[in-house]
Design a protein around this motif. Structure first.
Motif, PDB file in Angstrom:
ATOM      1  N   ILE A 266       0.838  -1.204   0.000  1.00  0.00           N
ATOM      2  CA  ILE A 266       0.000   0.000   0.000  1.00  0.00           C
ATOM      3  C   ILE A 266       0.877   1.260   0.000  1.00  0.00           C
ATOM      4  CG2 ILE A 266      -1.828   1.254   1.222  1.00  0.00           C
ATOM      5  CD1 ILE A 266      -2.754  -1.441   2.371  1.00  0.00           C
ATOM      6  N   HIS A 267       1.993   1.206   0.738  1.00  0.00           N
ATOM      7  CA  HIS A 267       2.926   2.338   0.790  1.00  0.00           C
ATOM      8  C   HIS A 267       3.459   2.670  -0.616  1.00  0.00           C
ATOM      9  CE1 HIS A 267       6.246   4.732   2.722  1.00  0.00           C
ATOM     10  NE2 HIS A 267       6.853   4.436   1.582  1.00  0.00           N
ATOM     11  N   GLU A 268       4.005   1.661  -1.278  1.00  0.00           N
ATOM     12  CA  GLU A 268       4.595   1.911  -2.599  1.00  0.00           C
ATOM     13  C   GLU A 268       3.509   2.307  -3.607  1.00  0.00           C
ATOM     14  OE1 GLU A 268       7.721   2.293  -2.754  1.00  0.00           O
ATOM     15  OE2 GLU A 268       8.198   1.346  -0.834  1.00  0.00           O
ATOM     16  N   GLY A 270       1.004   4.042  -2.972  1.00  0.00           N
ATOM     17  CA  GLY A 270       0.752   5.466  -2.705  1.00  0.00           C
ATOM     18  C   GLY A 270       1.757   6.353  -3.428  1.00  0.00           C
ATOM     19  N   HIS A 271       3.024   5.933  -3.430  1.00  0.00           N
ATOM     20  CA  HIS A 271       4.036   6.655  -4.210  1.00  0.00           C
ATOM     21  C   HIS A 271       3.650   6.649  -5.690  1.00  0.00           C
ATOM     22  CE1 HIS A 271       7.243   7.625  -1.406  1.00  0.00           C
ATOM     23  NE2 HIS A 271       7.318   6.387  -0.943  1.00  0.00           N
ATOM     24  N   ALA A 272       3.275   5.455  -6.167  1.00  0.00           N
ATOM     25  CA  ALA A 272       2.981   5.302  -7.599  1.00  0.00           C
ATOM     26  C   ALA A 272       1.829   6.206  -8.033  1.00  0.00           C
ATOM     27  CB  ALA A 272       2.647   3.842  -7.907  1.00  0.00           C
ATOM     28  N   HIS A 296       6.462  13.243  -1.680  1.00  0.00           N
ATOM     29  CA  HIS A 296       6.236  11.879  -2.178  1.00  0.00           C
ATOM     30  C   HIS A 296       5.928  10.941  -1.014  1.00  0.00           C
ATOM     31  CE1 HIS A 296       6.028   9.681  -5.846  1.00  0.00           C
ATOM     32  NE2 HIS A 296       6.701  10.610  -6.493  1.00  0.00           N
ATOM     33  N   GLU A 297       6.720  11.078   0.048  1.00  0.00           N
ATOM     34  CA  GLU A 297       6.507  10.214   1.217  1.00  0.00           C
ATOM     35  C   GLU A 297       5.151  10.521   1.875  1.00  0.00           C
ATOM     36  OE1 GLU A 297       8.426   7.740   1.684  1.00  0.00           O
ATOM     37  OE2 GLU A 297       8.062   7.054   3.726  1.00  0.00           O
ATOM     38  N   SER A 298       4.680  11.747   1.754  1.00  0.00           N
ATOM     39  CA  SER A 298       3.372  12.063   2.342  1.00  0.00           C
ATOM     40  C   SER A 298       2.278  11.244   1.655  1.00  0.00           C
ATOM     41  CB  SER A 298       3.054  13.558   2.233  1.00  0.00           C
ATOM     42  OG  SER A 298       2.655  13.909   0.924  1.00  0.00           O
TER      43      SER A 298
HETATM   44 MG    MG Z   1       8.609   5.657   0.768  1.00  0.00          MG
END
Ligand code: MG
Length: 499
Positions: A266-268, A270-272, A296-298
């Motif tokens: 889910i984290h990655e 979100g970046h995508a 991006h991290e947000s």
């Molecule tokens: Mg990250």
């Protein structure tokens, strides 16, 4: 993108081969981490460094710099055009000021230092890595001097990861954040909070194929368009963007503690999404993709923690989990929720929960600031690290691999990178607060798996702009905020103490 201005069009045309090199470098980087056979490493290293040299030659070509210089004088440019010039100008400025010898010394030390760090970490002996860290810091200090700064040498390095970020900004952030989070953690531990009980769900072995199916099911729920996106497997999950219509993520399968795999995914993802929802007119320009590492991290943290670890989301995916993870088939929604949100003061940053995570970053920030302010020598780092771990998290590493040797960043020359993780967490909480006000059915929508309005909100406020605006400008324009830690502290207090 085409412009009304002939100079801008010349710049965009000249940028195309640079973009293409970046495209190839990204694809090679993705391949290196996923499918490349091991023996290919050395040849890939040659190809990668040659493409970087070609990129730098094109960027620093006199004619190209001349075009960017003339464009800087143009009036009545659009925001997008100004963004292109801002981003190119920053890159040229830094590349010109850092002499070739320093760049070469850094790449060489990155390889040697990284090898030494790997060995030192495996044996848990800081001494073996110490001379390399010393060398890398010396190179970085020289680079900071060449780039220049107003107040603190560390500012020069911070700015390379987060435009205009300074020690002044971060002192304000951590002075407000660290003591308050420390206090919340203490309350949770002292009151024997249910969040602090380790769940047995994290201890049992799962079927990797089934959890892979589960991850793909979750991506489908989150409405990822598999024609522009894919997911593979790597040891350390990451997102790589070839272009706005080819964004790839990886996830990890360690065999136990299945939440790590789900939340990495889910984290990655979100970046995508940040790149996938960027305005298509920015494609093949220097401003496609995110505004900064922090922003991006947000996005990754918003989806991973704010949405992913919320009760409505857990309720949404619980049936899928019971179907794919055999030993979780009797788990209640609440049991899953507590397992996903388990709080534990521990040694390792990458495994940290959302309460303790920023304390790990605070320690790294203090150390980096002191190193570049000449207040801490390399040999003093392990002791300082352990002291601060004990003060903030209540655990003292008994070996270097639990402390100073755990992260790869310093061996790769990434000084100034860590604070962007905390900025991401802070901004994700600002977004959460604003989005709840704007979207009446926010929680209901999550529970029903209706993510359209959330995705649209993020696209309009943040994603569509790519890096047209510098991060501080974007935050102020669209969220009417800066790197304000209060939202995050309130979010943590509400979630963990008022339940
Ligand atoms: Mg990250």
């Amino acid at each position: 993108m085409r412009s009304d201005n002939p100079i801008m069009n010349q710049i965009l045309d000249a940028y195309k081969p640079m973009w293409s090199l970046k495209h190839a470098i990204s694809l090679m980087g993705w391949d290196f981490e996923t499918y490349m056979p091991m023996e290919g490493t050395e040849e890939r290293g040659v190809a990668d460094s040659q493409l970087h040299v070609m990129y730098k030659d094109l960027l620093l070509n006199k004619e190209f710099i001349g075009l960017v210089e003339s464009a800087k004088k143009l009036e009545s440019l659009s925001d997008m055009e100004k963004g292109i010039i801002r981003v190119l100008n920053r890159e040229i400025y830094k590349q010109i000021r850092i002499p070739k010898e320093l760049t070469e010394a850094e790449s060489l030390e990155r390889i040697r230092g990284n090898m030494a760090w790997r060995e030192a970490r495996a044996k848990s002996v800081f001494r073996k890595y110490e001379p390399h860290l010393e060398k890398m810091i010396d190179i970085k200090k020289q680079i900071a001097e060449k780039i220049g700064y107003e107040k603190h040498p560390y500012d020069a390095l911070l700015d390379t990861f987060e435009e205009d970020l300074t020690v002044d900004d971060l002192d304000k952030v951590f002075d407000a954040l660290t003591p308050r989070i420390h206090k919340i953690l203490k309350k949770l531990v002292d009151s024997n909070s249910p969040f602090c009980n380790e769940s047995k769900l994290g201890k049992l072995r799962y079927d990797i194929q089934k959890v892979d199916d589960l991850n793909h099911n979750i991506l489908a729920l989150l409405q990822y368009d598999m024609k522009r996106f894919r997911m593979d497997v790597s040891t350390h999950p990451f997102t790589e963007t070839m272009g706005l219509n080819d964004v790839r993520i990886t996830t990890r399968y360690e065999g136990t503690d299945f939440k790590k795999s789900i939340f990495s995914t889910i984290h990655e993802a979100g970046h995508a999404l940040y790149n996938l929802q960027c305005d298509q007119s920015l494609s093949v320009t220097p401003i496609e993709g995110g505004s900064s590492l922090g922003l991006h991290e947000s996005q990754s943290r918003f989806w991973e923690n704010i949405v992913g670890r919320s009760l409505p989301f857990v309720q949404l995916i619980a049936p899928l989990i019971r179907k794919h993870v055999s030993f979780a088939n009797q788990a209640t929604d609440d049991e899953l929720y507590l397992y996903f949100n388990n709080v534990k003061a521990d040694y390792i940053r990458v495994d940290a929960d959302e309460v303790t995570y920023n304390l790990h970053i605070a320690i790294r920030y203090e150390i980096e600031k002191k190193i570049f302010g000449d207040e801490l020598s390399v040999s003093e780092i392990p002791e300082f690290w352990n002291d601060r771990m004990e003060q903030l998290l209540g655990v003292r590493p008994t070996k270097d691999s639990q402390g100073v040797l755990q992260d790869t960043h310093w061996s790769s020359g990434l000084f100034g990178y860590f604070p962007t993780y905390t900025l991401g967490n802070l901004v994700s909480a600002i977004i959460a607060s604003k989005i709840r006000k704007d979207l009446e059915d926010y929680e209901e929508d999550i529970k029903k798996g209706n993510f359209e309005s959330i995705r649209k909100w993020l696209r309009l406020k943040i994603h569509q702009h790519g890096s047209v605006y510098a991060p501080k400008v974007l935050l102020s324009n669209t969220l009417n905020e800066g790197y304000n830690p209060n939202y995050f502290v309130t979010y943590i207090e509400t979630k963990y103490l008022e339940c």
